[in-house]
Motif scaffolding. Structure first.
Motif, PDB file in Angstrom:
ATOM      1  N   VAL A   1      52.450 -21.115  -8.861  1.00  0.00           N
ATOM      2  CA  VAL A   1      53.384 -20.828  -7.864  1.00  0.00           C
ATOM      3  C   VAL A   1      54.607 -21.880  -7.482  1.00  0.00           C
ATOM      4  O   VAL A   1      55.571 -21.798  -7.571  1.00  0.00           O
TER       5      VAL A   1
ATOM      6  N   LEU B   1      58.548 -21.518  -8.231  1.00  0.00           N
ATOM      7  CA  LEU B   1      59.516 -21.537  -7.077  1.00  0.00           C
ATOM      8  C   LEU B   1      60.491 -22.621  -7.332  1.00  0.00           C
ATOM      9  O   LEU B   1      61.862 -22.526  -7.221  1.00  0.00           O
TER      10      LEU B   1
ATOM     11  N   LEU C   1      58.012 -13.263  -8.622  1.00  0.00           N
ATOM     12  CA  LEU C   1      58.403 -14.131  -7.783  1.00  0.00           C
ATOM     13  C   LEU C   1      59.959 -14.254  -8.196  1.00  0.00           C
ATOM     14  O   LEU C   1      60.728 -14.554  -7.262  1.00  0.00           O
TER      15      LEU C   1
ATOM     16  N   VAL D   1      55.588 -11.031  -2.325  1.00  0.00           N
ATOM     17  CA  VAL D   1      54.548 -11.383  -3.260  1.00  0.00           C
ATOM     18  C   VAL D   1      53.593 -12.200  -2.983  1.00  0.00           C
ATOM     19  O   VAL D   1      52.303 -11.916  -3.172  1.00  0.00           O
ATOM     20  N   LEU D   2      53.923 -13.307  -2.337  1.00  0.00           N
ATOM     21  CA  LEU D   2      52.875 -14.374  -1.680  1.00  0.00           C
ATOM     22  C   LEU D   2      51.880 -13.797  -0.755  1.00  0.00           C
ATOM     23  O   LEU D   2      50.671 -13.793  -0.809  1.00  0.00           O
TER      24      LEU D   2
ATOM     25  N   ILE E   1      59.954 -13.325  -2.609  1.00  0.00           N
ATOM     26  CA  ILE E   1      59.069 -14.258  -2.746  1.00  0.00           C
ATOM     27  C   ILE E   1      57.977 -13.987  -1.495  1.00  0.00           C
ATOM     28  O   ILE E   1      56.490 -14.168  -1.908  1.00  0.00           O
TER      29      ILE E   1
ATOM     30  N   CYS F   1      54.966 -15.094 -12.166  1.00  0.00           N
ATOM     31  CA  CYS F   1      56.447 -15.490 -12.301  1.00  0.00           C
ATOM     32  C   CYS F   1      57.260 -14.535 -12.033  1.00  0.00           C
ATOM     33  O   CYS F   1      58.352 -14.595 -11.629  1.00  0.00           O
TER      34      CYS F   1
END
Lengths: 172, 191
Positions: free
Chosen positions: B101, B105, B61, B153-154, B150, B58
């Protein structure tokens, strides 16, 4: 740049998989787990709208139904009538409770609104009684639903009326 | 890349890069079953087992502490609500990862919509950059623009592919690739 690229790859490899939050997050989570999941007051119109929609569909489809089915629906219509009436009364009661906080009746414009609401209530009562005798009358249904909707609108309008502070007395 | 833990069935585990031990899996399964029946002590134990990993995801993101805390709390409340729907077809950590996730988001979007009404974008970036209590990569990624962060990171840390990121963020895969390269370039410049 290649050196930077290697350093970035190293940083990604070294990134810890876990991080400790600065504060204990559990108490808030526990509080939210215990909180009851109640419907929001502003969603009260939803069951009312759903029932109205079903009712309208039923009325439109009435000519296609056989007489036997229509007879069975007679009881269903009466039950629906009672449900809608109860829900409407609940909604009016809730709005009336809000009115105690707003105290719109002391507005100089409040009297005509109150008169309008009273007339609508009387009309709705008469239509309701007639509907109980003749629950398949489409026009009566439409008129009854309109009076209910208009009553709610008028109450809400009344709550938005300007209030003169000198006359207001105790306003919460 | 050793820290990308894309597993054989293309699911992602919310665990360390080393595979979960069978003991950990059994413990999770037991705690999940108890929590499903309303046992809050078991659920708290699940939280204790996994909250640091959830928070890390978290935080990276969201790019800021407050939002990460809120997203972590939202995630565990959502887990509690959705646990009855968890049938155990995947590992609990896999399910938790996906849920985290989504929740992070959602949380980012919710705050963005709210603050966009009051603050120019620059102020938001400044508030993220003011966080100085982090080391290594984390100190750098919080300075990235939101979308680029984001996606970075993903892709780089969580092992997602660009088409999966594109689906999650409702963007074209090409946009995901472009944003990843932008993030990578910015990070290299920061080093």
């Amino acid at each position: 740049m290649a050196n930077n690229s290697n350093q970035l790859a190293q940083l990604i490899d070294d990134a810890p998989k876990e991080m400790t939050p600065a504060e204990d997050l559990w108490p808030e989570i526990a509080r939210r787990l215990d909180a009851p999941t109640t419907a929001q007051p502003n969603q009260l119109w939803r069951p009312f709208a759903l029932v109205s929609l079903l009712l309208l569909a039923l009325l439109i489809g009435k000519p296609f139904l056989t007489p036997e089915i229509a007879a069975q629906n007679h009881d269903a219509l009466l039950a629906t009538l009672a449900v809608i009436n109860t829900q409407h009364q609940q909604q009016v009661t809730e709005l009336a409770q809000q009115a105690t906080h707003v105290d719109w009746q002391i507005s100089p414009y409040g009297q005509p609104v109150e008169n309008g609401i009273k007339q609508l209530k009387d009309a709705a009562k008469q239509i309701y009684q007639n509907l109980q005798l003749n629950p398949t009358d489409k026009q009566l249904w439409q008129l009854w639903l309109w009076t209910q909707q208009r009553e709610i609108e008028l109450i809400k309008q009344g709550q938005n009326l300007p209030v003169i502070q000198q006359k207001a007395g105790e306003i919460i | 890349m050793s820290n990308r833990y894309l597993i054989a069935d293309r699911e992602y585990e919310l665990s360390a890069s080393i595979p979960l031990s069978s003991t950990q899996k059994k413990l999770d399964a037991t705690l999940v079953e108890l929590a499903k029946q309303g046992d809050k002590i078991a659920f708290r134990e699940l939280y204790q087992q996994h909250h640091q990993r959830v928070y890390a995801l978290c935080f990276r993101l969201a790019g800021q502490k407050e939002l990460a805390e809120e997203a972590t709390q939202d995630t565990f409340v959502r887990v509690w609500q959705k646990l009855p729907q968890f049938k155990g077809e995947s590992q609990f950590t896999t399910w938790l990862h996906s849920l985290t996730v989504n929740q992070a988001l959602n949380c980012i979007n919710k705050h963005k919509r709210f603050w966009d009404r009051f603050l120019p974008e620059q102020l938001d970036a400044d508030s993220a950059a003011s966080v100085i209590d982090y080391d290594g990569l984390d100190k750098l990624i919080i300075r990235l623009p939101e979308r680029a962060r984001i996606i970075f990171v993903l892709y780089a840390l969580e092992g997602y592919q660009h088409d999966e990121i594109a689906k999650r963020l409702n963007i074209a895969p090409g946009t995901s690739k472009a944003q990843y390269h932008r993030a990578k370039k910015l990070l290299q410049e920061m080093i």
